[in-house]
Design an enzyme around this catalytic site. Structure first.
Site, mmCIF file in Angstrom:
data_model
loop_
_atom_site.group_PDB
_atom_site.id
_atom_site.type_symbol
_atom_site.label_atom_id
_atom_site.label_comp_id
_atom_site.label_asym_id
_atom_site.label_seq_id
_atom_site.Cartn_x
_atom_site.Cartn_y
_atom_site.Cartn_z
ATOM 1 N N ASP A 13 2.145 -1.563 2.548
ATOM 2 C CA ASP A 13 1.449 -0.334 2.130
ATOM 3 C C ASP A 13 0.160 -0.597 1.370
ATOM 4 O O ASP A 13 -0.219 0.159 0.470
ATOM 5 C CB ASP A 13 2.379 0.563 1.283
ATOM 6 C CG ASP A 13 3.648 0.903 2.024
ATOM 7 O OD1 ASP A 13 3.591 1.059 3.252
ATOM 8 O OD2 ASP A 13 4.706 1.006 1.371
ATOM 9 N N LYS A 16 -3.415 -1.020 5.194
ATOM 10 C CA LYS A 16 -3.791 -1.718 6.427
ATOM 11 C C LYS A 16 -4.302 -0.751 7.483
ATOM 12 O O LYS A 16 -5.292 -1.022 8.163
ATOM 13 C CB LYS A 16 -2.572 -2.498 6.971
ATOM 14 C CG LYS A 16 -2.077 -3.582 6.019
ATOM 15 C CD LYS A 16 -0.820 -4.266 6.526
ATOM 16 C CE LYS A 16 0.406 -3.386 6.533
ATOM 17 N NZ LYS A 16 0.894 -2.983 5.203
ATOM 18 N N GLY A 40 4.487 2.158 8.363
ATOM 19 C CA GLY A 40 3.853 3.473 8.328
ATOM 20 C C GLY A 40 2.411 3.241 7.940
ATOM 21 O O GLY A 40 2.128 2.910 6.789
ATOM 22 N N HIS A 41 1.510 3.303 8.908
ATOM 23 C CA HIS A 41 0.099 3.001 8.664
ATOM 24 C C HIS A 41 -0.701 4.300 8.738
ATOM 25 O O HIS A 41 -0.723 4.962 9.773
ATOM 26 C CB HIS A 41 -0.418 1.980 9.691
ATOM 27 C CG HIS A 41 0.253 0.640 9.553
ATOM 28 N ND1 HIS A 41 -0.036 -0.445 10.342
ATOM 29 C CD2 HIS A 41 1.203 0.202 8.678
ATOM 30 C CE1 HIS A 41 0.709 -1.475 9.978
ATOM 31 N NE2 HIS A 41 1.473 -1.106 8.974
ATOM 32 N N GLN A 222 3.943 -4.518 7.323
ATOM 33 C CA GLN A 222 4.550 -4.988 6.053
ATOM 34 C C GLN A 222 3.562 -5.874 5.280
ATOM 35 O O GLN A 222 2.368 -5.656 5.391
ATOM 36 C CB GLN A 222 5.868 -5.747 6.323
ATOM 37 C CG GLN A 222 7.019 -4.863 6.784
ATOM 38 C CD GLN A 222 6.977 -4.508 8.253
ATOM 39 O OE1 GLN A 222 6.874 -5.367 9.102
ATOM 40 N NE2 GLN A 222 7.063 -3.238 8.578
HETATM 41 P P1 GDP Z 1 -0.318 0.577 5.187
HETATM 42 O O1 GDP Z 1 1.125 0.616 5.483
HETATM 43 O O2 GDP Z 1 -0.765 -0.727 4.640
HETATM 44 O O3 GDP Z 1 -1.188 1.031 6.343
HETATM 45 O O4 GDP Z 1 -0.552 1.633 4.011
HETATM 46 P P2 GDP Z 1 0.077 3.130 3.930
HETATM 47 O O5 GDP Z 1 -0.610 3.970 4.921
HETATM 48 O O6 GDP Z 1 1.551 3.065 3.971
HETATM 49 O O7 GDP Z 1 -0.292 3.508 2.452
HETATM 50 C C1 GDP Z 1 -1.612 3.546 2.007
HETATM 51 C C2 GDP Z 1 -1.897 4.966 1.498
HETATM 52 O O8 GDP Z 1 -3.075 4.945 0.708
HETATM 53 C C3 GDP Z 1 -2.184 5.964 2.607
HETATM 54 O O9 GDP Z 1 -1.778 7.228 2.180
HETATM 55 C C4 GDP Z 1 -3.703 5.902 2.747
HETATM 56 O O10 GDP Z 1 -4.262 7.118 3.281
HETATM 57 C C5 GDP Z 1 -4.101 5.724 1.323
HETATM 58 N N1 GDP Z 1 -5.323 4.939 1.102
HETATM 59 C C6 GDP Z 1 -5.820 3.903 1.819
HETATM 60 N N2 GDP Z 1 -6.907 3.379 1.204
HETATM 61 C C7 GDP Z 1 -7.103 4.111 0.074
HETATM 62 C C8 GDP Z 1 -8.021 4.039 -1.007
HETATM 63 O O11 GDP Z 1 -8.905 3.179 -1.062
HETATM 64 N N3 GDP Z 1 -7.873 4.949 -2.017
HETATM 65 C C9 GDP Z 1 -6.902 5.892 -2.005
HETATM 66 N N4 GDP Z 1 -6.833 6.747 -3.034
HETATM 67 N N5 GDP Z 1 -6.005 5.995 -1.005
HETATM 68 C C10 GDP Z 1 -6.095 5.101 0.011
HETATM 69 P P1 IMO Z 2 3.951 -1.108 6.209
HETATM 70 O O1 IMO Z 2 3.585 -1.761 7.512
HETATM 71 C C1 IMO Z 2 6.452 -1.295 2.659
HETATM 72 C C2 IMO Z 2 10.510 -2.832 3.186
HETATM 73 C C3 IMO Z 2 11.656 -1.878 2.989
HETATM 74 C C4 IMO Z 2 12.704 -2.833 2.455
HETATM 75 C C5 IMO Z 2 12.454 -4.110 3.251
HETATM 76 C C6 IMO Z 2 13.350 -4.273 4.469
HETATM 77 O O2 IMO Z 2 3.784 0.359 6.192
HETATM 78 O O3 IMO Z 2 3.289 -1.812 5.075
HETATM 79 P P2 IMO Z 2 13.363 -3.111 6.870
HETATM 80 O O4 IMO Z 2 13.502 -1.664 7.262
HETATM 81 O O5 IMO Z 2 12.090 -3.734 7.332
HETATM 82 O O6 IMO Z 2 14.565 -3.920 7.210
HETATM 83 O O7 IMO Z 2 13.315 -3.072 5.253
HETATM 84 O O8 IMO Z 2 11.090 -4.023 3.678
HETATM 85 N N1 IMO Z 2 9.493 -2.400 4.187
HETATM 86 C C7 IMO Z 2 8.276 -1.953 3.847
HETATM 87 N N2 IMO Z 2 7.720 -1.725 2.637
HETATM 88 N N3 IMO Z 2 5.734 -1.112 3.774
HETATM 89 C C8 IMO Z 2 6.252 -1.365 4.992
HETATM 90 O O9 IMO Z 2 5.542 -1.339 6.132
HETATM 91 C C9 IMO Z 2 7.615 -1.747 5.068
HETATM 92 N N4 IMO Z 2 8.447 -2.058 6.086
HETATM 93 C C10 IMO Z 2 9.596 -2.459 5.524
HETATM 94 O O10 IMO Z 2 11.324 -0.867 2.073
HETATM 95 O O11 IMO Z 2 12.448 -3.123 1.104
HETATM 96 MG MG MG Z 3 2.811 1.739 5.035
#
Ligand code: GDP
Ligand code: IMO
Ligand code: MG
Length: 422
Positions: A13, A16, A40-41, A222
């Site tokens: 998270d 990415k 979840g991207h 991840q």
């Molecule tokens: P990922 O799994 O690495 O793609 O990240 P996620 O999408 O799970 O979580 C990142 C969250 O932060 C999302 O809600 C993005 O829309 C948000 N986000 C990404 N870059 C920024 C930033 O620079 N500032 C803020 N405030 N939010 C951001």
């Molecule tokens: P993105 O790509 C954050 C975590 C779960 C748990 C551990 C194992 O959005 O960054 P799993 O379901 O993979 O067997 O869970 O890994 N986890 C993540 N945490 N971002 C993710 O993906 C994750 N995918 C799995 O919360 O701790």
């Molecule tokens: Mg994510």
């Protein structure tokens, strides 16, 4: 021509999805190489938010081809839901999405066993998407692959064999009812009708693309500390999000990789259980969660929040070979009087020389902090490095120095325009 690996450098998270979306305007192909719908991207375009679980985050750009590599585990139902969601919003996938014939399938029993394990004693806090049980079958050489969807007799045989064993497990170990083999066979026999058109021999496809001097961006899911080999085991996922996984998960050989970009959140978050030395279980932690909207993009769970851990990210730089970093969510740190950065760990009164990956050690360490002055300005509209407050620049320079990489991108909000490229 670049073949770039983009990795999450912490516990996932890091942002990415946003950075892949930004960078993909200079790549021809974006490839996912591991994980599954546990990811979840998020991509924010105007008022619309897109959360992608399986389809690469390059999909928002019409001229980018998206590929799902053999290292990914695919829940066909989740895949079709995502395809429908994107097509419903006018994003066409036909001729733009290619899926490795060797990717393994998540089966209903994988999700069930995942959730049953989570209700037992050895909880990990998984996403419940069947990831671990699916990789178990892959490595036990019992898995069912995407390509098996095309041969119905073979598919039926494999499902029947697998289910015999799973039903014994469900009954004897978990005390649950058996699953009905016929309904699973029926459900899975229907998938090829829609999925067949995407199935490709991905290593050959990518080798051709490289021969034609196309640029490829490999999108990790991840983060490094969730890596099955290099993360905080057992509180990890069941694949290799680190850069090494990009080669085995796609068939692109290491000699073709040109660079590795690490996505680095300006503070630390983690979802699920496991050690987290810089976690803030206080008002500051709650503020980071609120200001950063730190709730899981896949499960909606509140993310645990804490200070930036330069000792951890330095380790991540080492195992991934990160040369350039994209720092995300810097805007979230505005309004803090002072900001702490962990620069080392102490264990039994001694400073550790290297990052501990055994659970017993990492759960006992005491972070050593340096404190930096914060800034009050809203930086979410900053367009250049020069526009950032001096304290924000100092913070960035400090973490770059401590982690040992150069910063090439600074993200100050979820939108494309909230991005500073250096
Ligand atoms: P990922 O799994 O690495 O793609 O990240 P996620 O999408 O799970 O979580 C990142 C969250 O932060 C999302 O809600 C993005 O829309 C948000 N986000 C990404 N870059 C920024 C930033 O620079 N500032 C803020 N405030 N939010 C951001
Ligand atoms: P993105 O790509 C954050 C975590 C779960 C748990 C551990 C194992 O959005 O960054 P799993 O379901 O993979 O067997 O869970 O890994 N986890 C993540 N945490 N971002 C993710 O993906 C994750 N995918 C799995 O919360 O701790
Ligand atoms: Mg994510």
């Amino acid at each position: 021509m670049s073949v770039t690996i983009l990795v999450g450098s912490q516990w996932g998270d890091e942002g990415k999805g946003k950075i892949v979306d930004i960078l993909s305007n200079r790549y021809d192909i974006v490839v996912r190489y591991q994980g599954g719908a546990n990811a979840g991207h998020t991509i924010q375009l105007g008022d619309s938010q897109y959360i992608l679980h399986l389809i690469p985050s390059g999909i928002m750009r019409d001229d980018v081809t998206c590929v799902i590599g053999n290292g990914v585990v695919i829940d066909p139902r989740a895949l079709l839901n995502e395809i429908d969601f994107l097509e419903g919003r006018g994003i066409s996938l036909s001729g733009r999405l290619f899926i490795s014939h060797n990717a393994h399938l998540i089966m209903p029993y994988h999700k069930l066993i995942d959730s049953l394990n989570e209700s037992g004693k050895n909880k990990i806090g998984t996403t419940g998407r069947g990831i671990g049980p699916c990789y178990i079958d892959k490595y036990a050489r019992k898995g069912i692959k995407i390509v098996d969807l095309l041969d119905h007799d073979n598919l039926e045989k494999k499902i029947t064999q697998n289910l015999e064993e799973k039903n014994t497990l469900l009954k004897k170990i978990y005390g649950r009812d058996e699953l009905d083999v016929n309904s699973i066979i029926k459900e899975y026999k229907e998938f090829d009708e829609r999925i067949d058109q995407y199935i490709t021999d991905v290593p050959i496809f990518l080798d051709n693309a490289i021969s034609q001097h196309k640029s490829i961006l490999m999108e990790g899911a991840q983060g490094a500390l969730l890596d099955i080999d290099h993360g905080t085991y057992p509180f990890v996922t069941s694949s290799n999000p680190t850069s090494g996984g990009a080669c085995t998960g796609t068939g692109i050989p290491p000699t073709k990789i040109t660079d590795v970009i690490g996505i680095v959140k300006a503070y630390t978050t983690r979802v699920g259980l496991g050690p987290f030395p810089t976690e803030l279980v206080n008002e500051t932690g709650e503020n980071l969660r609120k200001w950063g909207a730190e709730f899981g993009a896949t499960t909606g769970r509140p993310r645990r929040c804490g200070w930036f851990d330069a000792f951890l990210v330095g380790y991540s730089r080492m195992i991934n070979g990160i040369d350039k970093a994209a720092i995300t969510k810097l805007d979230v740190l505005s309004n803090l009087g002072e900001i702490k950065v962990c620069v080392g760990y102490e264990l039994n009164g001694k400073l550790l020389k290297s990052f501990p990956t055994t659970e017993s050690r990492i759960s006992q360490v005491k972070p050593v902090y340096e404190t930096l002055p914060g800034w009050k300005e809203d930086i979410s509209n900053a367009k250049s490095y020069d526009e950032l407050p001096v304290q924000a620049k100092n913070y960035l320079e400090f973490i770059a120095r401590k982690c040992g990489f150069e910063i090439s991108i600074i993200s100050v909000g979820p939108r494309r325009k909230q991005t500073i490229e250096l």
